[in-house]
Write an enzyme that holds these catalytic residues in place. Structure first.
Site, PDB file in Angstrom:
ATOM      1  N   LYS A 298      30.234  63.269  49.645  1.00 16.06           N
ATOM      2  CA  LYS A 298      29.305  64.329  49.242  1.00 16.06           C
ATOM      3  C   LYS A 298      27.855  63.847  49.136  1.00 16.06           C
ATOM      4  O   LYS A 298      26.929  64.591  49.424  1.00 16.06           O
ATOM      5  CB  LYS A 298      29.737  64.938  47.903  1.00 16.06           C
ATOM      6  CG  LYS A 298      30.945  65.854  48.012  1.00 16.06           C
ATOM      7  CD  LYS A 298      31.205  66.530  46.678  1.00 16.06           C
ATOM      8  CE  LYS A 298      32.424  67.421  46.762  1.00 16.06           C
ATOM      9  NZ  LYS A 298      32.642  68.200  45.542  1.00 16.06           N
ATOM     10  N   ASP A 334      29.618  74.410  45.442  1.00 10.90           N
ATOM     11  CA  ASP A 334      30.250  74.214  44.121  1.00 10.90           C
ATOM     12  C   ASP A 334      29.467  74.984  43.056  1.00 10.90           C
ATOM     13  O   ASP A 334      30.060  75.506  42.103  1.00 10.90           O
ATOM     14  CB  ASP A 334      30.269  72.721  43.754  1.00 10.90           C
ATOM     15  CG  ASP A 334      31.407  71.981  44.444  1.00 10.90           C
ATOM     16  OD1 ASP A 334      32.386  72.638  44.860  1.00 10.90           O
ATOM     17  OD2 ASP A 334      31.310  70.745  44.592  1.00 10.90           O
TER      18      ASP A 334
HETATM   19  P1  NAP Z   1      33.486  61.443  38.555  1.00 11.32           P
HETATM   20  O1  NAP Z   1      32.165  61.517  39.208  1.00 11.32           O
HETATM   21  O2  NAP Z   1      34.322  60.226  38.765  1.00 11.32           O
HETATM   22  O3  NAP Z   1      33.222  61.601  36.984  1.00 11.32           O
HETATM   23  C1  NAP Z   1      34.242  61.395  36.058  1.00 11.32           C
HETATM   24  C2  NAP Z   1      33.797  61.838  34.657  1.00 11.32           C
HETATM   25  O4  NAP Z   1      34.956  61.828  33.824  1.00 11.32           O
HETATM   26  C3  NAP Z   1      32.775  60.916  34.002  1.00 11.32           C
HETATM   27  O5  NAP Z   1      31.935  61.664  33.185  1.00 11.32           O
HETATM   28  C4  NAP Z   1      33.689  60.001  33.169  1.00 11.32           C
HETATM   29  O6  NAP Z   1      33.037  59.437  32.053  1.00 11.32           O
HETATM   30  C5  NAP Z   1      34.695  61.004  32.684  1.00 11.32           C
HETATM   31  N1  NAP Z   1      35.973  60.438  32.261  1.00 11.32           N
HETATM   32  C6  NAP Z   1      36.895  59.830  33.024  1.00 11.32           C
HETATM   33  N2  NAP Z   1      37.961  59.487  32.288  1.00 11.32           N
HETATM   34  C7  NAP Z   1      37.697  59.885  31.016  1.00 11.32           C
HETATM   35  C8  NAP Z   1      38.400  59.799  29.778  1.00 11.32           C
HETATM   36  N3  NAP Z   1      39.614  59.254  29.710  1.00 11.32           N
HETATM   37  N4  NAP Z   1      37.828  60.341  28.688  1.00 11.32           N
HETATM   38  C9  NAP Z   1      36.620  60.902  28.742  1.00 11.32           C
HETATM   39  N5  NAP Z   1      35.890  60.996  29.877  1.00 11.32           N
HETATM   40  C10 NAP Z   1      36.427  60.491  30.993  1.00 11.32           C
HETATM   41  O7  NAP Z   1      34.438  62.659  38.931  1.00 11.32           O
HETATM   42  P2  NAP Z   1      33.951  64.083  39.488  1.00 11.32           P
HETATM   43  O8  NAP Z   1      33.760  64.026  40.961  1.00 11.32           O
HETATM   44  O9  NAP Z   1      32.811  64.545  38.646  1.00 11.32           O
HETATM   45  O10 NAP Z   1      35.259  64.990  39.248  1.00 11.32           O
HETATM   46  C11 NAP Z   1      35.664  65.340  37.952  1.00 11.32           C
HETATM   47  C12 NAP Z   1      36.769  66.386  38.010  1.00 11.32           C
HETATM   48  O11 NAP Z   1      36.269  67.606  38.512  1.00 11.32           O
HETATM   49  C13 NAP Z   1      37.943  66.031  38.915  1.00 11.32           C
HETATM   50  O12 NAP Z   1      39.142  66.348  38.233  1.00 11.32           O
HETATM   51  C14 NAP Z   1      37.773  66.943  40.114  1.00 11.32           C
HETATM   52  O13 NAP Z   1      39.015  67.278  40.714  1.00 11.32           O
HETATM   53  C15 NAP Z   1      37.153  68.155  39.454  1.00 11.32           C
HETATM   54  N6  NAP Z   1      36.408  68.993  40.416  1.00 11.32           N
HETATM   55  C16 NAP Z   1      36.804  70.292  40.541  1.00 11.32           C
HETATM   56  C17 NAP Z   1      36.130  71.127  41.419  1.00 11.32           C
HETATM   57  C18 NAP Z   1      36.576  72.548  41.595  1.00 11.32           C
HETATM   58  O14 NAP Z   1      36.212  73.190  42.571  1.00 11.32           O
HETATM   59  N7  NAP Z   1      37.328  73.079  40.659  1.00 11.32           N
HETATM   60  C19 NAP Z   1      35.020  70.640  42.156  1.00 11.32           C
HETATM   61  C20 NAP Z   1      34.627  69.305  41.980  1.00 11.32           C
HETATM   62  C21 NAP Z   1      35.342  68.487  41.093  1.00 11.32           C
HETATM   63  P3  NAP Z   1      32.273  58.017  32.167  1.00 11.32           P
HETATM   64  O15 NAP Z   1      30.904  58.327  32.706  1.00 11.32           O
HETATM   65  O16 NAP Z   1      32.276  57.506  30.804  1.00 11.32           O
HETATM   66  O17 NAP Z   1      33.088  57.152  33.113  1.00 11.32           O
END
Ligand code: NAP
Length: 507
Positions: A298, A334
């Site tokens: 992305k 998104d």
């Molecule tokens: P990312 O960039 O890897 O970010 C992960 C986030 O989760 C960070 O803020 C991280 O905190 C936090 N985190 C991870 N494990 C945690 C825990 N155990 N406790 C508290 N915080 C935790 O991931 P992303 O790309 O943003 O995706 C996040 C989610 O959104 C995924 O599940 C994805 O499938 C979903 N998503 C959904 C859509 C949709 O269309 N519905 C679109 C995009 C993404 P730290 O900064 O402290 O590591």
């Protein structure tokens, strides 16, 4: 006009009976079957000759050796005896017999071949990778009416492109149209199977779908119905999704049926992309008009684009690219996908006007807490701020929350008791954007210390599982809840509009 490749169901069951049951399940979608006799129990060997009659569709007999990825461990004499038994029947016999290049036609099959009842498929399995000199690898493989079959295992997008380059350079391998079989196995070979007509392959091999299949198994119904395989022509417009991994994506099931409903001659194919430098060569080679972009590309795709939308510039994330005369334009759907169900929920509460608009944004005067500060949170925060909401960002790593807050003019707090207290002033909407709660972390709830009163709109952008622990807790408290599937679908609907210029047709 190019011949339409035939859909072949590969039967790999241990008994003839089980294979016939699998065939029955897919009969409407297939043109022929391949009986993998090397996977049959030995007790079944005597019944192989009756298989074509029982199958009632043209059948290929393949007894693949271990060195070619099969399981036939016996010697050549045993294999010859098996062929003799298989061709003993005089009536309806096997329409095709697969043999390796060096193996003479077994005496028992010779008459069927001479009488034109059976054709020989001359197979070469190249092992891992795609041979550098692919054209030479297939030349001289077969003689007369024999059909050459070249199976490669691309390990990268670049190798898939090499395979396609070879297919285009010599579309019929010097023979009549569709007179050869050519495809790639594994994830990187996936597009060569769905787009078999572009690869000039006579057959496309499919397998029965099982519950615990790894992503990328192609069953005949998915190929024929979801991918409209039989209707694909040179004029069919091509869209898809790039990512690594990408074969688990639900997007083909969102876009392809909608093309069918609209009568829009297009197909949407997942393209595993391991190296972003291959994005433009891939798009160019296949003439792709638009792509969804997913993890990990992305951000990486942005330098390759001719233009980007404001949302891409602000979020640094591009999940859609559309071909224009100047090159590819990058968009972020998104943001739209996130806002659409949220504004609908607010509208049903009378909190926004019927068209969702307000001067200063649809969410002016509304407060929101966003849990998480990762990639998806950027789009969520941008969306909320662009519609005028006041936002508090909380994150496990507080520095990331602070940075994001600074960029978008928000408040921030650590994800702890102090943060949950701060949320009291930002509670109209509570959005969960972390990976905590997502499969396989279903037991986690990163906002467990925050107590819902039932007045909040709780939104979890995680879509697997559909109801996370966070959302279930909010639902029990009486909140309006929105799951991540809604966002996923609406971002896809917006992509569909960008691809086709037409609204997504509801099923
Ligand atoms: P990312 O960039 O890897 O970010 C992960 C986030 O989760 C960070 O803020 C991280 O905190 C936090 N985190 C991870 N494990 C945690 C825990 N155990 N406790 C508290 N915080 C935790 O991931 P992303 O790309 O943003 O995706 C996040 C989610 O959104 C995924 O599940 C994805 O499938 C979903 N998503 C959904 C859509 C949709 O269309 N519905 C679109 C995009 C993404 P730290 O900064 O402290 O590591």
């Amino acid at each position: 006009m190019r011949a339409v490749p035939e859909i072949c169901l590969s039967l790999t069951g241990p008994t003839i009976r089980e294979n016939l049951a699998r065939l029955e399940r897919y009969r409407p979608y297939i043109d022929l079957v391949e009986l993998r006799a090397d996977l049959l129990e030995q007790a079944e060997f005597g019944a192989i000759g009756r298989f074509p009659e029982l199958a009632g569709v043209p059948a290929v007999l393949a007894v693949r050796k271990e060195q070619d990825g099969g399981r036939f461990g016996g010697g050549e004499d045993e294999r010859r005896a098996l062929f003799e038994a298989a061709f003993a029947a005089r009536e309806r016999g096997f329409a095709y017999l697969e043999l390796e290049e060096e193996v003479p036609v077994p005496p028992g099959a010779r008459r069927a071949v001479e009488e034109g009842m059976t054709r020989i498929i001359r197979a070469r399995y190249c092992g891992a990778g795609v041979p550098v000199d692919l054209r030479n690898a297939s030349h001289g493989l077969s003689r007369g009416t024999e059909i050459p079959k070249l199976v490669t295992a691309p390990r990268s997008t670049a190798e898939l492109l090499a395979l396609y380059g070879c297919a285009k350079a010599d579309p019929a391998d010097g023979r009549g149209p569709g007179e050869r079989i050519l495809y790639g196995t594994g994830p990187f070979g996936f597009p060569s199977r769905v787009l078999a007509s572009r690869f000039g392959s006579r057959f496309v091999y499919t397998e029965p779908a099982e519950h615990d299949d790894p992503p990328g198994v192609l069953d005949p119904e998915t190929l024929a119905v979801t991918y409209r395989f039989r209707e694909l022509t040179d004029r069919t417009r091509l869209f898809g999704i790039i990512g690594d991994p990408v074969l688990h994506s639900r997007s083909p099931a969102i876009h392809n049926p909608a093309f069918t409903r609209l009568g829009f001659d297009a197909v949407y194919v997942p393209f595993p992309l391991d190296d972003i430098a291959q994005f433009l060569p891939l798009a160019e080679a296949f003439g792709i008009e638009g792509l969804s972009v997913t993890v990990p590309h992305k951000e990486r795709v942005i330098p390759y684009l001719a233009a980007i939308d404001d949302a891409v510039a602000k979020t640094g994330a591009c999940n859609t690219v559309i071909k224009t005369e100047a090159g590819f334009r990058g968009c972020n759907t998104d943001v739209y996908g996130f806002l659409t169900p949220l504004i609908a929920a607010l509208r049903s509460r009378g909190a926004v006007t019927s068209d969702g608009s307000r001067s200063g944004g649809a969410l002016r005067g509304i407060t929101a807490s966003v849990i998480g500060a990762g990639g998806a949170a950027r789009s969520v925060v941008y969306a909320l701020r662009s519609e005028g909401a006041s936002v508090l960002i909380l994150n496990r790593t507080p520095e990331r929350a602070a940075r994001l807050a600074d960029e978008f003019g928000c408040s921030w707090a650590p994800l702890d008791e102090a943060g949950f207290t701060a949320m009291e002033r930002f509670r109209d909407i509570v959005v969960q954007t972390t990976t905590a709660g997502m499969t396989p972390y279903e037991d986690e709830d990163p906002a467990a210390g925050f107590h819902f009163t039932g007045t909040e709109i709780a939104y979890d952008i995680v879509y697997h599982p559909p109801l996370t622990r966070f959302l279930s807790r909010a639902k029990d408290a009486g909140c309006t809840v929105i799951g991540g599937l809604e966002m996923l679908l609406h971002q896809g609907y917006r992509q569909f509009y960008l691809f086709t210029g037409q609204p997504y047709p509801e099923p």
